[in-house]
Write a protein that holds these residues in place. Structure first.
Motif, mmCIF file in Angstrom:
data_model
loop_
_atom_site.group_PDB
_atom_site.id
_atom_site.type_symbol
_atom_site.label_atom_id
_atom_site.label_comp_id
_atom_site.label_asym_id
_atom_site.label_seq_id
_atom_site.Cartn_x
_atom_site.Cartn_y
_atom_site.Cartn_z
ATOM 1 N N ILE A 9 0.867 -1.179 0.000
ATOM 2 C CA ILE A 9 0.000 0.000 0.000
ATOM 3 C C ILE A 9 0.899 1.223 0.000
ATOM 4 O O ILE A 9 1.789 1.360 0.855
ATOM 5 C CB ILE A 9 -0.935 0.009 1.228
ATOM 6 N N MET A 10 0.680 2.130 -0.950
ATOM 7 C CA MET A 10 1.616 3.247 -1.145
ATOM 8 C C MET A 10 0.901 4.590 -1.215
ATOM 9 O O MET A 10 -0.225 4.688 -1.702
ATOM 10 C CB MET A 10 2.406 3.037 -2.441
ATOM 11 N N ILE A 70 1.483 5.230 7.677
ATOM 12 C CA ILE A 70 1.900 5.518 6.305
ATOM 13 C C ILE A 70 2.348 6.975 6.177
ATOM 14 O O ILE A 70 3.330 7.288 5.486
ATOM 15 C CB ILE A 70 0.760 5.224 5.313
ATOM 16 N N ALA A 71 1.660 7.871 6.843
ATOM 17 C CA ALA A 71 1.976 9.293 6.733
ATOM 18 C C ALA A 71 3.360 9.624 7.303
ATOM 19 O O ALA A 71 4.057 10.493 6.774
ATOM 20 C CB ALA A 71 0.909 10.117 7.451
ATOM 21 N N LYS A 72 3.782 8.907 8.352
ATOM 22 C CA LYS A 72 5.036 9.297 9.015
ATOM 23 C C LYS A 72 6.225 8.389 8.719
ATOM 24 O O LYS A 72 7.376 8.787 8.945
ATOM 25 C CB LYS A 72 4.818 9.372 10.521
ATOM 26 N N ASN A 73 5.979 7.164 8.233
ATOM 27 C CA ASN A 73 7.074 6.211 8.036
ATOM 28 C C ASN A 73 7.384 5.989 6.564
ATOM 29 O O ASN A 73 6.483 6.000 5.735
ATOM 30 C CB ASN A 73 6.721 4.849 8.659
ATOM 31 N N ASN A 74 8.649 5.742 6.275
ATOM 32 C CA ASN A 74 8.992 5.300 4.920
ATOM 33 C C ASN A 74 8.479 3.884 4.685
ATOM 34 O O ASN A 74 8.014 3.555 3.598
ATOM 35 C CB ASN A 74 10.505 5.347 4.713
ATOM 36 N N GLU A 104 -1.102 -2.659 -4.342
ATOM 37 C CA GLU A 104 -0.568 -3.679 -5.244
ATOM 38 C C GLU A 104 -0.703 -5.051 -4.582
ATOM 39 O O GLU A 104 -0.271 -5.242 -3.448
ATOM 40 C CB GLU A 104 0.911 -3.432 -5.569
ATOM 41 N N ASP A 105 -1.293 -6.000 -5.298
ATOM 42 C CA ASP A 105 -1.404 -7.366 -4.783
ATOM 43 C C ASP A 105 -0.071 -8.090 -4.864
ATOM 44 O O ASP A 105 0.812 -7.705 -5.656
ATOM 45 C CB ASP A 105 -2.458 -8.140 -5.595
#
Length: 341
Positions: free
Chosen positions: A59-60, A306-310, A339-340
């Motif tokens: 998830i990106m 997701i907002a704070k980590n690479n 992406e699966d």
């Protein structure tokens, strides 16, 4: 998560960590009865040895990645999961998000909690000392008797249990005899790896506060519980889905996501949860919308990570990841790229 929810809502096991371990009835010295002729042996053989497991969902957003490993229960009992890729991903991450969970909070210490065990064990029995043949229809009891003879044997104690708990005992016995195990293989590796590399684990847990656990258990013990549909669906799953469960376990072990998508995702737990949620005790504990609250809690943790980590790592049940309108669809709808494996 499904089994954890039912165990938590059992109230007894939730209030005492040892209650569940002590609740399993001893099998008769004579062992299980000879399987009735109308139950055929399973054809699907479970895999053994070292297996890679599935790949991870990706998830990106904005160059930040959340890796999600889908988990499954039951899995082949004699399989060894090759966890190198997951361990490497955790080592490179800044945070691990634990799977959704539910806990019951009390003000009791360990000793006082242990003293609740007798009350907890009583709570799983039918009120007024009734037995299963007195509380379920004759056709359901006939099916239960056939399956019990094969998977549990002559133990009579379970006959005094409420249908929901008797069915769960039977389900676990059937899983064990089918070459599978409900013991989680993923989470211990995740926790050990995160600790080794100093990666913090963020809980996604909803806590339900019980002010007077002993009174709550007593009230539940005396409460009527319409769990016949849960009982029926659990029997049906044992009768018709064990081979599919074996196939799903094999597919997870070898990383075959396409087969996991194609196989039916049997689930009696939602029906059982609904039966428990209808009790007065559960309504006072606000259990009715528990699934929605747990989902919202996990999504909140995931989006913040997701907002704070690479890089962030998480685990979720495969069924939740493949479900139409499930967590992945919610992330897509919120603008994330998925992406699966």
């Amino acid at each position: 998560m499904r089994r954890a929810l039912v165990t938590a809502l059992l109230l007894s096991a939730a209030l005492s960590g040892t209650a569940a371990a002590q609740s399993a009835p001893a099998q008769s010295a004579a062992g299980p009865a000879t399987p009735p002729a109308d139950i055929r042996d399973l054809d699907t053989l479970v895999v053994t040895g070292e297996q890679p497991g599935p790949g991870m969902w990706k998830i990106m957003r904005g160059g930040h990645v959340l890796w999600i490993l889908g988990t499954l229960s039951p899995l082949p009992k004699d399989m060894t999961w090759l966890s190198r890729d997951v361990e490497a991903t955790i080592a490179e991450s800044q945070e691990v998000i634990a799977p959704p969970s539910v806990s019951f909070g009390t003000e009791l210490g360990v000793l006082r909690t242990m003293m609740l065990i007798p009350t907890a064990l009583k709570a799983r029995k039918n009120p007024d000392g009734k037995t299963l043949d007195e509380v379920v229809p004759a056709d359901l009891y006939a099916r239960w008797s056939t399956l019990k003879a094969r998977y549990i044997g002559r133990d009579g104690g379970v006959e005094k249990w409420r249908p929901i708990f008797a069915a769960q005992e039977l389900y676990e016995a059937a899983i064990k005899q089918s070459g599978m195990s409900m013991k989680g293989v993923v989470q211990p590796v995740v926790e050990k790896t995160a600790k080794r590399h100093g990666v913090p684990i963020t809980e996604a847990r909803v806590t339900l506060k019980i002010d007077d656990p002993k009174a709550t258990l007593k009230e539940f013990s005396a409460s009527a519980l319409d769990d016949r549909e849960c009982f029926s669906k659990t029997l049906a799953r044992i009768e018709g889905d064990l081979e599919s469960m074996r196939a799903r376990g094999n597919a997870w072990a070898v990383g075959d996501i396409a087969t996991l998508r194609a196989l039916p995702q049997g689930d009696q737990y939602r029906t059982c949860l609904e039966a428990l949620a209808a009790t007065g005790v559960a309504q006072r504990l606000n259990i009715g919308d528990l699934r929605q609250r747990v989902t919202a809690q996990w999504l909140q943790r995931a989006e913040a990570a997701i907002a704070k980590n690479n890089s962030t790592f998480a685990t979720l049940p495969v069924a939740d990841l493949l479900e139409n309108g499930g967590l992945l669809d919610k992330l897509r709808a919120a603008g994330y790229t998925v992406e699966d494996p």
